[in-house]
Design a protein around this motif. Structure first.
Motif, PDB file in Angstrom:
ATOM      1  N   VAL A  64       0.840  -1.205   0.000  1.00 57.04           N
ATOM      2  CA  VAL A  64       0.000   0.000   0.000  1.00 57.04           C
ATOM      3  C   VAL A  64       0.870   1.248   0.000  1.00 57.04           C
ATOM      4  O   VAL A  64       0.614   2.222  -0.736  1.00 57.04           O
ATOM      5  CB  VAL A  64      -0.950  -0.013   1.218  1.00 57.04           C
ATOM      6  CG1 VAL A  64      -1.644   1.335   1.368  1.00 57.04           C
ATOM      7  CG2 VAL A  64      -1.978  -1.117   1.065  1.00 57.04           C
ATOM      8  N   GLU A  65       1.923   1.259   0.821  1.00 55.79           N
ATOM      9  CA  GLU A  65       2.793   2.432   0.886  1.00 55.79           C
ATOM     10  C   GLU A  65       3.546   2.633  -0.428  1.00 55.79           C
ATOM     11  O   GLU A  65       3.698   3.765  -0.905  1.00 55.79           O
ATOM     12  CB  GLU A  65       3.781   2.272   2.039  1.00 55.79           C
ATOM     13  CG  GLU A  65       4.763   3.420   2.197  1.00 55.79           C
ATOM     14  CD  GLU A  65       4.092   4.760   2.462  1.00 55.79           C
ATOM     15  OE1 GLU A  65       4.726   5.795   2.194  1.00 55.79           O
ATOM     16  OE2 GLU A  65       2.934   4.751   2.929  1.00 55.79           O
ATOM     17  N   LEU A  66       3.989   1.537  -1.044  1.00 59.23           N
ATOM     18  CA  LEU A  66       4.654   1.659  -2.342  1.00 59.23           C
ATOM     19  C   LEU A  66       3.703   2.197  -3.406  1.00 59.23           C
ATOM     20  O   LEU A  66       4.078   3.035  -4.233  1.00 59.23           O
ATOM     21  CB  LEU A  66       5.210   0.296  -2.770  1.00 59.23           C
ATOM     22  CG  LEU A  66       6.476  -0.186  -2.067  1.00 59.23           C
ATOM     23  CD1 LEU A  66       6.790  -1.610  -2.472  1.00 59.23           C
ATOM     24  CD2 LEU A  66       7.652   0.725  -2.386  1.00 59.23           C
ATOM     25  N   ALA A  67       2.461   1.702  -3.398  1.00 57.42           N
ATOM     26  CA  ALA A  67       1.471   2.186  -4.368  1.00 57.42           C
ATOM     27  C   ALA A  67       1.221   3.683  -4.163  1.00 57.42           C
ATOM     28  O   ALA A  67       1.058   4.430  -5.140  1.00 57.42           O
ATOM     29  CB  ALA A  67       0.175   1.400  -4.229  1.00 57.42           C
ATOM     30  N   ARG A  68       1.210   4.123  -2.895  1.00 57.99           N
ATOM     31  CA  ARG A  68       1.016   5.556  -2.639  1.00 57.99           C
ATOM     32  C   ARG A  68       2.170   6.371  -3.201  1.00 57.99           C
ATOM     33  O   ARG A  68       1.968   7.419  -3.837  1.00 57.99           O
ATOM     34  CB  ARG A  68       0.893   5.793  -1.138  1.00 57.99           C
ATOM     35  CG  ARG A  68       0.573   7.241  -0.759  1.00 57.99           C
ATOM     36  CD  ARG A  68       0.780   7.488   0.709  1.00 57.99           C
ATOM     37  NE  ARG A  68       2.183   7.374   1.076  1.00 57.99           N
ATOM     38  CZ  ARG A  68       3.071   8.345   0.868  1.00 57.99           C
ATOM     39  NH1 ARG A  68       2.697   9.484   0.294  1.00 57.99           N
ATOM     40  NH2 ARG A  68       4.331   8.187   1.229  1.00 57.99           N
TER      41      ARG A  68
END
Length: 506
Positions: A265-269
């Motif tokens: 999720v953090e990478l996608a953000r």
């Protein structure tokens, strides 16, 4: 404060361990001096807490101090319970062995946490092979984002990291917009593919945090292949779906953990932010390119305007010389003759004066025609509709003018009038003798629009571009307007122009 707390805990633990040693081994004989000496750590810890560089290690020092002190006290308490539980104190021969065992136990207490962390790392590497922990993936990608790395290279590096950590069976990055996503990068290499999503699917995917096989089977079935485990993390920015991260692992591998989902999720953000910045940069570059083109057009337009103004001045000089000036020279000669005849032949003066009156009318007509070409008095006094009808009546072709009687700012009226006049003159030259022309002028939606259309011979605009059209575009462009020319051989010509009206102009 944390440094002081750690020192206090260690001092208390040292006093407790010293008391236990005195009871078991008679070392030291008097534990009080050793206990007091341990409290020297407190002012040293206060000094360390006040130091800017050491203060940030306070939490770590407190955790380590409490852990080591607690384990040391636990060891001492266990030895006291076991040894004294035997009902006697150790003899002289037993104290050496007991001392060594106590030292070994205290060494284990001190090394317990570092040894545990190291062994956990060894075990983690044994399970994951050469993989890096998922949290390290965030730090690695964040570091690369701060460098001037092209977006294509950055996404390829991220795909490699994802495959090395989370998706040994494959990692993909999809990007897109407006209902369509395309596979941009994949490892191992997969063929190009696109997913078309409906409005509902697009909205659901944009709001999702992550999705597993069951969720993908409902909303993104095209991503599933075989029985492998798949995880999807939508790439969004401010609620706008820009793509998705996809990782795959064999069905025999363990399921995705909450920590791995958090990393995805953090990478996608972060990728969503990078793609948003890329779109802003692309839009900025496009705007700069448009500005450069407009600047080049403006410079060319200014040069054409200066050239046209010079040509107009030369034409005006020629018209004055060949027209009005010749009439005035003739009048001057006849006036001189009249002055001579008044003395020598008075009977000839009357016919000469009658001719002078005719010549004056001709000179006035020539000046009126010249002034009409510069700025028609009819346009100045009565507006576009009468001026255009008069210009149409002077032309060689049948012409119908449809224009209301409203008045507009004089500069706008002049631009529309001379553009229409140029189009009428072109039609008269090239449309053919049997052609008919229609002129219309309307004002609506804050714009004044004009159109000159004929049903004559027409031409190919891609191969024919005269100075007249450039002059019209320059006139209209100086007001922020646009001009369009539509024509084809045998299908007539249509010239359309639009100019913005100032607020309150109508």
């Amino acid at each position: 404060m944390l440094w002081t707390g750690a020192a206090t805990v260690i001092a208390v633990a040292a006093a407790a361990v010293g008391g236990a040693g005195s009871m078991l081994l008679d070392i030291p004989d008097d534990p009080a001096p050793a206990a007091l000496a341990a409290w020297v750590l407190v002012p040293l810890a206060m000094a360390a807490g006040a130091h800017p560089r050491l203060a940030r290690f306070g939490p770590r020092a407190f955790i380590e101090g409490v852990t080591v002190a607690g384990l040391a006290v636990l060891v001492a308490a266990v030895y006291l319970a076991v040894v004294l539980g035997l009902g006697r104190r150790p003899g002289a021969g037993e104290r050496e062995i007991l001392t060594l065992s106590l030292l070994a136990a205290f060494g284990c207490a001190v090394l317990a946490l570092p040894a545990r962390a190291w062994l956990a790392g060894v075990a983690d590497r044994a399970v994951r092979g050469a993989e890096a922990p998922p949290d390290r993936l965030l730090a690695t990608f964040g570091t690369r984002m701060t460098r001037a790395v092209p977006m294509d290279e950055l996404l390829l590096q991220l795909t490699e990291l994802l495959r090395a950590t989370l998706g040994p069976a494959g990692a993909e990055i999809w990007t897109g917009g407006e209902g369509t996503l395309g596979r941009m990068v994949s490892l191992p290499e997969r063929p190009a593919d696109r997913l078309a999503l409906g409005a509902r699917e697009w909205s659901v995917v944009a709001r999702a945090r992550t999705g597993g096989n069951a969720w993908i089977r409902v909303w993104l079935p095209g991503l599933l292949a075989g029985d492998e485990l798949v995880r999807v993390a939508p790439i969004t920015h401010l609620g706008d779906l820009r793509g998705m991260l996809v990782v795959r692992r064999p069905a025999t591998a363990g399921p995705f953990t909450p920590a791995e989902d958090r990393v995805l999720v953090e990478l996608a953000r972060q990728v969503g932010l990078a793609l948003h910045n890329l779109s802003l940069d692309s839009a900025l570059q496009a705007s700069l390119e448009q500005l450069r083109e407009r600047n080049a057009e403006l410079l060319a337009s200014r040069a054409r305007i200066v050239t046209a103004a010079d040509a107009a001045r030369r034409r005006l000089e020629r018209d004055l010389h060949d027209g009005a000036q010749q009439h005035l020279v003739g009048l001057s000669v006849k006036v001189g003759l009249a002055a001579q005849f008044a003395e020598t032949n008075p009977a000839a003066v009357s016919p000469l004066l009658a001719g002078l009156q005719t010549d004056v009318r001709s000179a006035a007509a020539a000046l009126r025609e010249l002034a009409h070409g510069i700025y028609p008095p009819l346009l100045r006094d009565h507006g576009l509709a009468p001026a255009l009808r008069a210009a149409a009546a002077r032309g060689p072709l049948d012409c119908f003018v449809d224009a209301d009687a409203d008045r507009y700012p004089p500069d706008l009226e002049a631009a529309v009038y001379f553009c229409c006049l140029e189009a009428l003159q072109n039609a008269g030259k090239y449309a053919g003798d049997d052609a008919e022309v229609t002129v219309s002028v309307t004002a609506e939606d804050g714009e004044i629009r004009f159109e000159v259309a004929d049903d004559g011979a027409g031409f190919d605009p891609t191969t024919t571009a005269g100075h007249g059209f450039e002059n019209m575009r320059d006139r209209v462009g100086s007001f922020g307007g646009t001009l369009q020319v539509e024509s084809s051989p045998g299908a007539g010509t249509r010239v359309r122009g639009t100019l913005p009206l100032p607020a309150g102009a109508r």
